[in-house]
Each structure stands twice: as C-alpha cells, then as structure tokens.
Design an enzyme around this catalytic site. Structure first.
Site, PDB file in Angstrom:
ATOM      1  N   SER A  92     -37.167  -3.643  22.413  1.00  0.00           N
ATOM      2  CA  SER A  92     -37.356  -2.215  22.119  1.00  0.00           C
ATOM      3  C   SER A  92     -37.925  -1.550  23.367  1.00  0.00           C
ATOM      4  O   SER A  92     -38.576  -2.223  24.187  1.00  0.00           O
ATOM      5  CB  SER A  92     -38.355  -2.050  20.967  1.00  0.00           C
ATOM      6  OG  SER A  92     -38.792  -0.711  20.856  1.00  0.00           O
ATOM      7  N   TYR A 143     -46.504  -4.801  17.532  1.00  0.00           N
ATOM      8  CA  TYR A 143     -45.042  -4.631  17.646  1.00  0.00           C
ATOM      9  C   TYR A 143     -44.634  -4.539  19.110  1.00  0.00           C
ATOM     10  O   TYR A 143     -43.741  -5.254  19.562  1.00  0.00           O
ATOM     11  CB  TYR A 143     -44.606  -3.378  16.878  1.00  0.00           C
ATOM     12  CG  TYR A 143     -43.121  -3.103  16.951  1.00  0.00           C
ATOM     13  CD1 TYR A 143     -42.224  -3.796  16.144  1.00  0.00           C
ATOM     14  CD2 TYR A 143     -42.606  -2.159  17.837  1.00  0.00           C
ATOM     15  CE1 TYR A 143     -40.858  -3.558  16.203  1.00  0.00           C
ATOM     16  CE2 TYR A 143     -41.245  -1.906  17.911  1.00  0.00           C
ATOM     17  CZ  TYR A 143     -40.369  -2.605  17.095  1.00  0.00           C
ATOM     18  OH  TYR A 143     -39.017  -2.380  17.156  1.00  0.00           O
TER      19      TYR A 143
HETATM   20  N1  LIG Z   1     -34.277   1.342  14.609  1.00  0.00           N
HETATM   21  C1  LIG Z   1     -34.969   1.538  15.713  1.00  0.00           C
HETATM   22  O1  LIG Z   1     -35.380   2.675  16.047  1.00  0.00           O
HETATM   23  C2  LIG Z   1     -35.266   0.362  16.620  1.00  0.00           C
HETATM   24  C3  LIG Z   1     -35.662   0.629  17.935  1.00  0.00           C
HETATM   25  C4  LIG Z   1     -35.939  -0.421  18.780  1.00  0.00           C
HETATM   26  C5  LIG Z   1     -35.786  -1.722  18.347  1.00  0.00           C
HETATM   27  N2  LIG Z   1     -35.413  -1.966  17.061  1.00  0.00           N
HETATM   28  C6  LIG Z   1     -35.280  -3.377  16.650  1.00  0.00           C
HETATM   29  O2  LIG Z   1     -33.977  -3.585  16.165  1.00  0.00           O
HETATM   30  C7  LIG Z   1     -33.968  -4.721  15.308  1.00  0.00           C
HETATM   31  C8  LIG Z   1     -33.167  -4.389  14.062  1.00  0.00           C
HETATM   32  O3  LIG Z   1     -33.806  -3.357  13.345  1.00  0.00           O
HETATM   33  P1  LIG Z   1     -33.020  -2.178  12.622  1.00  0.00           P
HETATM   34  O4  LIG Z   1     -33.521  -0.924  13.194  1.00  0.00           O
HETATM   35  O5  LIG Z   1     -31.573  -2.438  12.601  1.00  0.00           O
HETATM   36  O6  LIG Z   1     -33.692  -2.315  11.162  1.00  0.00           O
HETATM   37  P2  LIG Z   1     -33.098  -2.436   9.693  1.00  0.00           P
HETATM   38  O7  LIG Z   1     -31.973  -1.489   9.468  1.00  0.00           O
HETATM   39  O8  LIG Z   1     -34.292  -2.333   8.808  1.00  0.00           O
HETATM   40  O9  LIG Z   1     -32.507  -3.948   9.619  1.00  0.00           O
HETATM   41  C9  LIG Z   1     -33.377  -5.053   9.635  1.00  0.00           C
HETATM   42  C10 LIG Z   1     -32.562  -6.320   9.341  1.00  0.00           C
HETATM   43  O10 LIG Z   1     -33.428  -7.464   9.529  1.00  0.00           O
HETATM   44  C11 LIG Z   1     -33.428  -8.270   8.337  1.00  0.00           C
HETATM   45  N3  LIG Z   1     -34.760  -8.871   8.207  1.00  0.00           N
HETATM   46  C12 LIG Z   1     -35.970  -8.228   8.171  1.00  0.00           C
HETATM   47  N4  LIG Z   1     -36.959  -9.113   8.007  1.00  0.00           N
HETATM   48  C13 LIG Z   1     -36.387 -10.352   7.940  1.00  0.00           C
HETATM   49  C14 LIG Z   1     -36.883 -11.672   7.740  1.00  0.00           C
HETATM   50  N5  LIG Z   1     -38.193 -11.907   7.535  1.00  0.00           N
HETATM   51  N6  LIG Z   1     -36.017 -12.709   7.738  1.00  0.00           N
HETATM   52  C15 LIG Z   1     -34.677 -12.483   7.903  1.00  0.00           C
HETATM   53  N7  LIG Z   1     -34.144 -11.260   8.079  1.00  0.00           N
HETATM   54  C16 LIG Z   1     -34.976 -10.205   8.079  1.00  0.00           C
HETATM   55  C17 LIG Z   1     -33.080  -7.281   7.214  1.00  0.00           C
HETATM   56  O11 LIG Z   1     -32.477  -7.901   6.075  1.00  0.00           O
HETATM   57  P3  LIG Z   1     -33.346  -8.394   4.795  1.00  0.00           P
HETATM   58  O12 LIG Z   1     -34.331  -7.314   4.452  1.00  0.00           O
HETATM   59  O13 LIG Z   1     -32.342  -8.680   3.729  1.00  0.00           O
HETATM   60  O14 LIG Z   1     -34.042  -9.659   5.239  1.00  0.00           O
HETATM   61  C18 LIG Z   1     -32.049  -6.400   7.911  1.00  0.00           C
HETATM   62  O15 LIG Z   1     -30.784  -7.025   7.907  1.00  0.00           O
HETATM   63  C19 LIG Z   1     -35.444  -5.062  15.032  1.00  0.00           C
HETATM   64  O16 LIG Z   1     -35.819  -6.181  15.802  1.00  0.00           O
HETATM   65  C20 LIG Z   1     -36.185  -3.813  15.505  1.00  0.00           C
HETATM   66  O17 LIG Z   1     -37.495  -4.128  15.933  1.00  0.00           O
HETATM   67  C21 LIG Z   1     -35.141  -0.966  16.186  1.00  0.00           C
END
Ligand SMILES: NC(=O)c1ccc[n+]([C@@H]2O[C@H](COP(=O)([O-])OP(=O)(O)OC[C@H]3O[C@@H](n4cnc5c(N)ncnc54)[C@H](OP(=O)(O)O)[C@@H]3O)[C@@H](O)[C@H]2O)c1
Length: 254
Positions: A138, A148
């Site tokens: 991130s 985080y």
């Molecule tokens: N969105 C942003 O603004 C942003 C910015 C920078 C970085 N990121 C990073 O991008 C990555 C993906 O996030 P996203 O934004 O796409 O979020 P998201 O839409 O909430 O998706 C999160 C995914 O991770 C899975 N997950 C969460 N906890 C888990 C666990 N304990 N074990 C296995 N699977 C798990 C969830 O499925 P289940 O709930 O079914 O387990 C879901 O498929 C993360 O690492 C986040 O830190 C996001």
C-alpha cells in the site's frame, strides 16, 4: 496453461487479478474465508474463460489455514506459476484504541501469511526457472500510520529483498503499493472515506494493469497512478516529521 493462486481473490483488488487472469485463460486457485462466496466467484470466472478454478477456503490468520495454502503451493505435481499475496484488511482505529488481538491478526494476515506463502512457493518456481510473486502492499508503507502501514512497509522491504535474491533465476517478485482503491476494504474496516477527494481514488482493474506492466519491466515495486507516484516520491524529500503530521491529520477521526 499458467496457474495463479490469489489470496483474497473474491473481492476488490484480488478479484480484479482473478478477472484479468481468467480473461487470459489461466487456471486459478482462489483463497478466502467465505466458502459460499468462493463458490459463486469461481462459477463466474469459469464463465469468463478461466481454465480450471479451484477454491481453497482458508483463514490466513490461523496456522492451519496458512498450512493448507502452503501445502498447495509446494505441490510440485500441480505447479503454481503466479502467487498473489493480496488478502488483507484495515483496522479503522488507532493503535491505542484497538484490541491487541486484532493488531496481531493484522500482522498474521499481512506479514506472516505473505512470508510463509512466499517461502512455500519460491523453491518450486526457482527449480522450474520461472514464476512470479506479487505482494499487495500500500502507499501506507511510505507513511507512519499504525500497524497497518508498518506491515505494508515490511511487505515492500521484504519483496525488494527477495526480488534481489532471486534475480537471474527466471522468477520475479514485485510489491504493489495502491492508494485509495474502490473495494470493500473501507466499509469492512469501518473507515470513514467521506473526506477523500475523487482524484485520490483508483480502480482495482487499473491497479492490476499497472502491476502487471511493472512486473514485465522487472521492477521490484509498483506504485499505480500518477498522483501516487508523485506523492510517494515526495515522501523521500520532505522531513519525516511532516509525513507523520499529515498521516495523523488523515486519521484524526479515529
Ligand atoms: N482498497 C484500498 O484502498 C487498498 C489500498 C491499498 C492497499 N490495499 C490492500 O489490498 C489488499 C486487498 O484489499 P481490498 O481493498 O481488495 O479489500 P476487500 O475488497 O475487502 O477484499 C479483501 C479480500 O481478502 C479476503 N480476506 C480478508 N481476510 C482474510 C483472511 N483472514 N484469510 C483469508 N482471506 C481473507 C477477503 O475474503 P473473506 O472475507 O471471504 O476472507 C476478500 O477476498 C489488502 O492487502 C489491502 O491492504 C487496499
């Protein structure tokens, strides 16, 4: 046909990777906790042209969940050529307001799972002379903002180090550092984004396109979006105290 294993492949950035790989006919292994959702996403991806789609329900915060995914990655009979360590979540509160168990769960999912899954995947990739590890970090990695951002900084440094270690083996590693991206992340973490201006938002598909472009170029770190390239470059030149103050300001509602 290439096989890609994506953690958190059912939503947001992970789902965008799955869509992209399905479109190129890759085989997929999707990892997440919600087994029913894994099933429906797998069905959708088969309809989009993916090869075989396996689902692997696992909680990456738990040792047995991580072990199941490690075992799949180390299975030489069913090689995984692309590993995307993407699963993650945010806490939405400051360190002193969060239960210590939740802080530890964050480290387990973002750091321990990335460490162990990468370690399980690399020997086979190196032996076969090709493969890619994509670790989703991130832009928070560049600013002090709780456990985080510390975990994401670890992902960046870890990935740079591993990328250097495997150089010349045919295997590539990249850390991707997205800024605010439209996914379920903020709603799940109860993170108030009402003050975030429109120009700061990215689309998950664009994050994936930029990552794969930079992976092809052999870069160890990818920062998608011109606005975030500028902001992260600036953090190298402005005093750390100022970066800390701006980060504090952004989290003042916690
Ligand atoms: N969105 C942003 O603004 C942003 C910015 C920078 C970085 N990121 C990073 O991008 C990555 C993906 O996030 P996203 O934004 O796409 O979020 P998201 O839409 O909430 O998706 C999160 C995914 O991770 C899975 N997950 C969460 N906890 C888990 C666990 N304990 N074990 C296995 N699977 C798990 C969830 O499925 P289940 O709930 O079914 O387990 C879901 O498929 C993360 O690492 C986040 O830190 C996001």
């Amino acid at each position: 046909m290439t096989t890609a294993l994506i953690t958190g492949g059912t939503s947001g950035i992970g789902k965008a990777f799955a869509d992209r790989f399905a479109g190129s006919g890759h085989r997929l292994v999707l990892v997440a906790r919600d087994a029913a959702r894994l099933g429906s996403v797998a069905e959708e991806l088969r309809g989009r042209g993916a090869g075989e789609v396996e689902t692997l329900p696992a909680d990456l915060s738990a040792p047995e969940g991580r072990a199941a995914v490690e075992q799949r990655l180390a299975d030489g009979g069913r090689p995984v050529e692309i590993l995307v360590n993407n699963a993650g979540f945010g806490l939405g509160r400051g360190f002193t307001k969060t239960a210590i168990e939740d802080e530890e769960t964050l480290l387990d999912v973002h750091v321990r799972a990335t460490l162990r899954l990468t370690h399980a995947a690399l020997p086979g990739m190196i032996e076969r002379g090709h493969g890619s590890v994509i670790n989703v970090a991130s832009v928070a990695a560049f600013a002090p903002r709780g456990t985080y951002s510390a975990a994401k900084a670890w992902i960046v440094t870890f990935t740079e180090s591993v990328a250097a270690e495997v150089r010349g083996s045919g295997v590539r590693c990249i850390a991707v550092c997205p800024g605010f991206t439209h996914t379920e992340f903020h709603e799940r973490g109860k993170i108030d984004t009402r003050d975030i201006p429109g120009w700061m938002w990215l689309d998950a598909d664009d994050v994936v396109a930029a990552t794969l472009r930079d992976l092809r170029r052999g870069l160890p770190v990818s920062v998608p979006g011109a606005q975030y390239k500028l902001l992260t470059a600036a953090t190298r030149y402005v005093p750390r105290a100022l970066t800390t103050r701006v980060s504090r300001g952004m989290s003042k509602r916690w």
